[in-house]
Design a protein around this motif. Structure first.
Motif, PDB file in Angstrom:
ATOM      1  N   THR A 282       1.050  15.282   4.520  1.00 52.19           N
ATOM      2  CA  THR A 282       0.283  14.980   5.727  1.00 52.19           C
ATOM      3  C   THR A 282      -1.092  14.481   5.324  1.00 52.19           C
ATOM      4  OG1 THR A 282      -0.548  17.250   5.880  1.00 52.19           O
ATOM      5  CG2 THR A 282       1.468  16.743   7.101  1.00 52.19           C
ATOM      6  N   VAL A 283      -1.661  13.694   6.202  1.00 47.85           N
ATOM      7  CA  VAL A 283      -3.018  13.186   6.005  1.00 47.85           C
ATOM      8  C   VAL A 283      -3.606  12.975   7.398  1.00 47.85           C
ATOM      9  CG1 VAL A 283      -2.282  10.770   5.899  1.00 47.85           C
ATOM     10  CG2 VAL A 283      -4.450  11.469   4.843  1.00 47.85           C
ATOM     11  N   PRO A 284      -4.858  13.352   7.622  1.00 46.45           N
ATOM     12  CA  PRO A 284      -5.449  13.154   8.954  1.00 46.45           C
ATOM     13  C   PRO A 284      -5.526  11.686   9.312  1.00 46.45           C
ATOM     14  CG  PRO A 284      -6.757  14.693   7.638  1.00 46.45           C
ATOM     15  CD  PRO A 284      -5.771  14.065   6.714  1.00 46.45           C
ATOM     16  N   GLU A 285      -5.270  11.430  10.581  1.00 41.89           N
ATOM     17  CA  GLU A 285      -5.435  10.057  11.047  1.00 41.89           C
ATOM     18  C   GLU A 285      -6.908   9.659  10.944  1.00 41.89           C
ATOM     19  OE1 GLU A 285      -4.853   9.389  15.194  1.00 41.89           O
ATOM     20  OE2 GLU A 285      -5.595  11.376  15.768  1.00 41.89           O
ATOM     21  N   MET A 286      -7.131   8.365  10.965  1.00 43.10           N
ATOM     22  CA  MET A 286      -8.473   7.795  10.876  1.00 43.10           C
ATOM     23  C   MET A 286      -9.161   8.099   9.549  1.00 43.10           C
ATOM     24  SD  MET A 286      -8.293   6.452  13.849  1.00 43.10           S
ATOM     25  CE  MET A 286      -9.921   5.744  14.059  1.00 43.10           C
ATOM     26  N   SER A 287      -8.353   8.451   8.512  1.00 43.32           N
ATOM     27  CA  SER A 287      -8.945   8.766   7.212  1.00 43.32           C
ATOM     28  C   SER A 287      -9.430   7.484   6.546  1.00 43.32           C
ATOM     29  CB  SER A 287      -7.915   9.449   6.304  1.00 43.32           C
ATOM     30  OG  SER A 287      -7.535  10.687   6.834  1.00 43.32           O
ATOM     31  N   ASN A 288     -10.406   7.640   5.641  1.00 45.09           N
ATOM     32  CA  ASN A 288     -10.950   6.495   4.914  1.00 45.09           C
ATOM     33  C   ASN A 288      -9.942   5.998   3.888  1.00 45.09           C
ATOM     34  OD1 ASN A 288     -13.402   6.741   6.304  1.00 45.09           O
ATOM     35  ND2 ASN A 288     -14.170   8.237   4.822  1.00 45.09           N
ATOM     36  N   VAL A 289     -10.112   4.738   3.463  1.00 48.32           N
ATOM     37  CA  VAL A 289      -9.234   4.148   2.460  1.00 48.32           C
ATOM     38  C   VAL A 289      -9.420   4.894   1.138  1.00 48.32           C
ATOM     39  CG1 VAL A 289      -8.696   2.049   1.155  1.00 48.32           C
ATOM     40  CG2 VAL A 289      -9.269   1.896   3.581  1.00 48.32           C
ATOM     41  N   GLY A 290      -8.313   5.154   0.466  1.00 52.25           N
ATOM     42  CA  GLY A 290      -8.355   5.864  -0.805  1.00 52.25           C
ATOM     43  C   GLY A 290      -8.253   7.364  -0.696  1.00 52.25           C
ATOM     44  N   THR A 291      -8.051   7.867   0.529  1.00 50.89           N
ATOM     45  CA  THR A 291      -7.893   9.310   0.695  1.00 50.89           C
ATOM     46  C   THR A 291      -6.595   9.765   0.038  1.00 50.89           C
ATOM     47  OG1 THR A 291      -9.101   9.248   2.783  1.00 50.89           O
ATOM     48  CG2 THR A 291      -7.727  11.180   2.371  1.00 50.89           C
ATOM     49  N   SER A 292      -6.696  10.785  -0.802  1.00 45.26           N
ATOM     50  CA  SER A 292      -5.519  11.276  -1.509  1.00 45.26           C
ATOM     51  C   SER A 292      -4.566  11.956  -0.533  1.00 45.26           C
ATOM     52  CB  SER A 292      -5.941  12.258  -2.601  1.00 45.26           C
ATOM     53  OG  SER A 292      -4.800  12.824  -3.223  1.00 45.26           O
ATOM     54  N   VAL A 293      -3.288  11.595  -0.685  1.00 47.53           N
ATOM     55  CA  VAL A 293      -2.264  12.148   0.198  1.00 47.53           C
ATOM     56  C   VAL A 293      -1.437  13.190  -0.550  1.00 47.53           C
ATOM     57  CG1 VAL A 293      -0.291  11.638   1.669  1.00 47.53           C
ATOM     58  CG2 VAL A 293      -2.180   9.997   1.496  1.00 47.53           C
ATOM     59  N   ILE A 294      -0.826  12.791  -1.694  1.00 42.20           N
ATOM     60  CA  ILE A 294       0.026  13.685  -2.455  1.00 42.20           C
ATOM     61  C   ILE A 294       0.235  13.078  -3.842  1.00 42.20           C
ATOM     62  CG2 ILE A 294       2.176  12.623  -1.693  1.00 42.20           C
ATOM     63  CD1 ILE A 294       3.463  15.394  -1.720  1.00 42.20           C
ATOM     64  N   GLN A 295       0.565  13.885  -4.825  1.00 45.54           N
ATOM     65  CA  GLN A 295       0.902  13.409  -6.162  1.00 45.54           C
ATOM     66  C   GLN A 295       2.367  13.705  -6.435  1.00 45.54           C
ATOM     67  OE1 GLN A 295      -1.242  15.246  -9.394  1.00 45.54           O
ATOM     68  NE2 GLN A 295      -0.656  13.660 -10.870  1.00 45.54           N
ATOM     69  N   VAL A 296       3.102  12.652  -6.841  1.00 49.82           N
ATOM     70  CA  VAL A 296       4.510  12.820  -7.201  1.00 49.82           C
ATOM     71  C   VAL A 296       4.613  12.732  -8.721  1.00 49.82           C
ATOM     72  CG1 VAL A 296       5.380  11.971  -5.015  1.00 49.82           C
ATOM     73  CG2 VAL A 296       4.948  10.349  -6.865  1.00 49.82           C
ATOM     74  N   THR A 297       5.521  13.461  -9.301  1.00 45.79           N
ATOM     75  CA  THR A 297       5.654  13.524 -10.756  1.00 45.79           C
ATOM     76  C   THR A 297       7.121  13.370 -11.136  1.00 45.79           C
ATOM     77  OG1 THR A 297       3.774  15.031 -10.882  1.00 45.79           O
ATOM     78  CG2 THR A 297       5.197  14.895 -12.813  1.00 45.79           C
ATOM     79  N   ALA A 298       7.344  12.488 -12.170  1.00 41.74           N
ATOM     80  CA  ALA A 298       8.689  12.293 -12.716  1.00 41.74           C
ATOM     81  C   ALA A 298       8.666  12.680 -14.190  1.00 41.74           C
ATOM     82  CB  ALA A 298       9.140  10.848 -12.560  1.00 41.74           C
ATOM     83  N   SER A 299       9.813  13.004 -14.736  1.00 45.86           N
ATOM     84  CA  SER A 299       9.940  13.378 -16.153  1.00 45.86           C
ATOM     85  C   SER A 299      11.065  12.555 -16.792  1.00 45.86           C
ATOM     86  CB  SER A 299      10.222  14.874 -16.276  1.00 45.86           C
ATOM     87  OG  SER A 299      11.447  15.201 -15.653  1.00 45.86           O
ATOM     88  N   ASP A 300      10.928  12.335 -18.150  1.00 42.23           N
ATOM     89  CA  ASP A 300      11.929  11.562 -18.906  1.00 42.23           C
ATOM     90  C   ASP A 300      12.396  12.427 -20.057  1.00 42.23           C
ATOM     91  OD1 ASP A 300      13.405   9.716 -20.448  1.00 42.23           O
ATOM     92  OD2 ASP A 300      12.227   8.073 -19.605  1.00 42.23           O
ATOM     93  N   ALA A 301      13.732  12.567 -20.197  1.00 36.71           N
ATOM     94  CA  ALA A 301      14.277  13.438 -21.236  1.00 36.71           C
ATOM     95  C   ALA A 301      14.188  12.842 -22.624  1.00 36.71           C
ATOM     96  CB  ALA A 301      15.736  13.778 -20.906  1.00 36.71           C
TER      97      ALA A 301
END
Length: 790
Positions: A163-182
């Motif tokens: 979630t992120v508040p509406e009317m937020s400024n550009v560049g507002t952090s929303v979430i970080q996703v992470t992937a892994s490689d075996a």
């Protein structure tokens, strides 16, 4: 084809590397010896290494037709004639890895996966082929599995929610996703990942190295679009061509902020209210719309101004977010028919970012029309207090009540008294003008107040009526004379002398109001003032008075009761008075203490003294005692002298040897033959004690009973026996009668005989037996145990 070429290149590089590498095994010998000096100048020679080999590598996921050559084991002692045999042991030896025991070449027979196992530890040894004698000590070496890019990146979750508040400024952090490689991150770029966004532009962006998703557009409005679906890709090999990739979906929801003010759909709201409505009644509703949700959408309403601000109020229904207009004061159609007011709607929770823009309120106009209603009559006063004097004749005017019809029609009013409030019908009312009159004289002392209820009804609509309480006060007139508060009685001792203390204190009461009798006055009737000199009245001027004894000596023989009349007057106009009687009694006293106030009989006083009366009473008591003694002795004289207790009857009966049929039984009750053949010598065996405790008359020193029928002597003998026999109980003397002879002159002494009412024997002869018989009678008691019914 590309994978096959790549595997071939890597294999070639590995073999080239093995051939040029310097042996590093722990037991391998150097090809050139080195001299070292030892202790005490001794020269030491380092032996030459026997193994020629290094750390081995094998590429994972090899799928060629032939086994993969991992490496070769070779010992310096091997001359190539085949006499040396190489042995391989350890992890995977014989299954994954096999060795040519002649050449020492090691091959991998299966496809290896570095992600499952990265290296294997093996043990090599060279022995004589024929004897299996070790030529070299065992040596340990490692086979590492070389990584290739055979695993794509994988995200920790299949999908993410953010979630992120509406009317937020550009560049507002929303979430970080992470992937892994075996794949091996230390070898090449197989595990070097790069993130990119496949879907979700231009609203969001992702950082290539960190996987942080940020907003990319300004002023995203939740009310326009609330949810976004973003697809993020992670690619290895640094994002270059030929790298493997993986994706995940991110659902991003815009949360609400209070960026929208409440807005009335219309500028004016018409409403109507009946003049019959009461305060608190709902007049109407209005609602401002706010697209925000939750607490950002909460609205409150209030009245800003207008002529209806004092007559109406507005509250908020938080269930529906409506403004409810309610009546605050009663409205009157005849007075004012229209009201207008300005209503404002504001947000309960205001976002400070939008205060400067005024985005938190809106206004509208509410117009209320008053509707006419057929109203009930209205009294001019909420209650009436009227007055009337007591004892007024019937039809005396008490007062008037007045009501009117508030409607424009002004319907005529009719008045009536609620008879539930005037049971005795003391009052009447004029149905047209509301004038209240009395129907009978009133008495203030019986009821100083009368509370009634008057009803006003419209002539043309009797369903409309109104009630008003009317309190009528009855004013006092001086129509009650004062009197004693209670009956008073005074006691005087006869022989009272002058200077005696006061006789008694009196008080009076007046039923009239204090205005008609402020103080009570006490006096004697005029005709008694001069003749009566024995008593004096003292008025204390506090509604009480005292009577004092005058001159003279009082005698009960002359007069023992004086009814003294006393006049009590009030101070009313005109004054009222009454004559009350004080009872004065002359009493007999001793040392000031009253003994008796009753009248004494004249005959006693004249004839007998107290001593004579006491003597007469004493004589009467003595005569009564004599009579009682005489009756008692007479009764005792007729009672049997030999009596058995009730509990003894059973024993006396069962110890008789033979009982006959009464006086006619010559064997049991002939007193002439009391000496039976067994007791001729004065002894008869006892049946109530053991034989060893029985004594003969000779042993006791008693002479035997005579043969003659001498009852007196016979009884004396038996009494003496009983007195000297320690084993005999006192009640068993009659048990010695073991046998009764024939022809008894006195008759049977058995208690059974006493039941006969036909016997003509005179038992008074027992009185002549003397003191010895008295002792026998004492042994048996004085109560006859046989009654006339036995």
């Amino acid at each position: 084809m590309k994978d096959f070429c790549l595997h071939g290149i890597l294999l070639f590089l590995g073999i080239l590397f093995f051939s040029n590498a310097t042996p590093t095994g722990r037991n391998s010998k150097t090809r050139h010896g080195r001299h070292e000096k030892g202790k005490e100048g001794q020269v030491l020679h380092r032996s030459k290494r026997g193994w020629v080999w290094n750390q081995f590598f094998v590429i994972e996921e090899y799928t060629g037709p032939d086994p993969v050559l991992v490496g070769r084991l070779h010992s310096d002692v091997d001359s190539g004639d085949g006499k040396i045999k190489y042995i391989l042991s350890g992890e995977g030896a014989g299954t994954i890895f096999v060795i040519d025991d002649k050449s020492g070449n090691i091959h991998a027979t299966k496809t290896l996966d570095r992600e499952e196992r990265a290296q294997y530890t093996l043990m090599a040894q060279a022995v004589e082929r024929e004897t299996n004698k070790p030529l070299e000590p065992p040596s340990e070496f490692i086979v590492k599995v070389q990584d290739i890019n055979d695993n794509p990146p994988e995200f920790l979750q299949e999908s993410y929610h953010a979630t992120v508040p509406e009317m937020s400024n550009v560049g507002t952090s929303v979430i970080q996703v992470t992937a892994s490689d075996a794949d091996d991150p230390t070898y090449g770029n197989s595990a070097k990942l790069v993130y990119s966004i496949l879907e979700g532009q231009p609203y969001f962006s992702v950082e290539a190295q960190t996987g942080i998703i940020r907003t990319a557009l300004p002023s995203m409005d939740r009310e326009a679009k609330e949810e976004y679906h973003v697809v993020i890709q992670a690619k290895d090999m640094g994002g270059h061509m030929g790298g493997l990739s993986g994706t995940t979906k991110v659902i991003i929801t815009l949360t609400d902020v209070n960026d929208n003010p409440p807005k009335f759909p219309q500028s004016a709201y018409p409403m109507a209210v009946s003049e019959a409505a009461v305060p608190g009644d709902e007049v109407g509703r209005l609602k401002a719309k706010d697209p925000d949700i939750g607490e950002n959408g909460l609205i409150k309403y209030h009245i800003l101004d207008g002529d209806g601000a004092e007559m109406f109020e507005i509250t908020t229904d938080y269930q529906t977010q409506e403004g409810v207009v309610k009546l605050k004061k009663v409205v009157d159609y005849e007075t004012k028919k229209f009201y207008s007011m300005k209503v404002e709607a504001t947000n309960v929770h205001i976002d400070s970012r939008f205060i400067s823009k005024g985005l938190f309120k809106d206004t509208a106009t509410v117009k209320v029309s008053v509707e006419d209603a057929d109203e009930p009559p209205i009294f001019m006063e909420p209650g009436y207090v009227l007055e009337v004097f007591e004892n007024e004749s019937a039809d005396a005017v008490v007062g008037r009540v007045h009501a009117r019809d508030p409607d424009a029609a002004n319907s005529p009013i009719r008045y009536a008294i609620d008879r539930h409030t005037d049971f005795d019908r003391f009052f009447s009312i004029d149905v047209h003008d509301g004038v209240i009159k009395t129907t009978k004289p009133l008495d203030r002392e019986e009821g100083p107040w009368h509370n009634i209820s008057v009803t006003a009804t419209e002539l043309h609509n009797q369903a409309h009526e109104a009630k008003v309480p009317v309190a009528i006060k009855v004013l006092d007139r001086n129509d009650n004379a004062p009197e004693f508060a209670k009956h008073y009685e005074a006691l005087l001792c006869q022989g009272t002398h002058p200077q005696s203390p006061k006789c008694t204190k009196m008080s009076g009461v007046d039923k009239d109001d204090t205005a008609n009798g402020p103080r009570l006055l006490y006096s004697f009737p005029p005709e008694l003032i001069h003749p009566n000199q024995n008593f004096t009245i003292i008025d204390h001027r506090d509604d009480t008075a005292s009577i004092y004894v005058g001159r003279g000596i009082f005698s009960r023989q002359k007069q023992d009761f004086y009814p003294l009349p006393i006049v009590i007057s009030d101070g009313g106009n005109p004054a009222m008075s009454s004559t009350n009687t004080l009872s004065i009694r002359v009493c007999s006293c001793s040392d000031g203490a009253v003994l008796s106030c009753n009248a004494e009989p004249q005959t006693l006083n004249a004839g007998l003294s107290t001593g004579a009366l006491i003597a007469i009473l004493a004589c009467i008591v003595i005569l009564l005692v004599i009579v009682v003694l005489f009756v008692t002795l007479r009764r005792e004289k007729k009672e049997p002298l030999i009596v058995f207790e009730e509990e003894d009857i059973r024993e006396n009966i069962i110890t008789y040897d033979d009982e006959g049929g009464g006086e006619e039984d010559t064997e049991a009750f002939d007193i002439a033959t009391l000496q039976n053949p067994d007791g001729i010598n004065g002894f008869m065996p006892r049946k109530d004690i053991k034989p060893e405790y029985q004594f003969t008359p000779r042993e006791l020193g008693i002479r035997p009973a005579p043969n003659s029928v001498d009852v007196d002597e016979f009884i004396n003998t038996r009494i003496h026996e009983a007195d000297n026999d320690p084993t005999a109980p006192p009640y068993d003397s009659i048990q010695i009668y073991g046998y009764e002879g024939r022809g008894s002159v006195a008759g049977s002494l058995s208690s059974l005989e006493s039941a006969s009412t036909d016997s003509d024997l005179d038992y008074d002869y027992l009185q002549n037996w003397g003191p010895r018989f008295k002792k026998l009678a004492d042994l048996y008691g004085s109560k006859d145990t046989c009654d006339d019914d036995s």
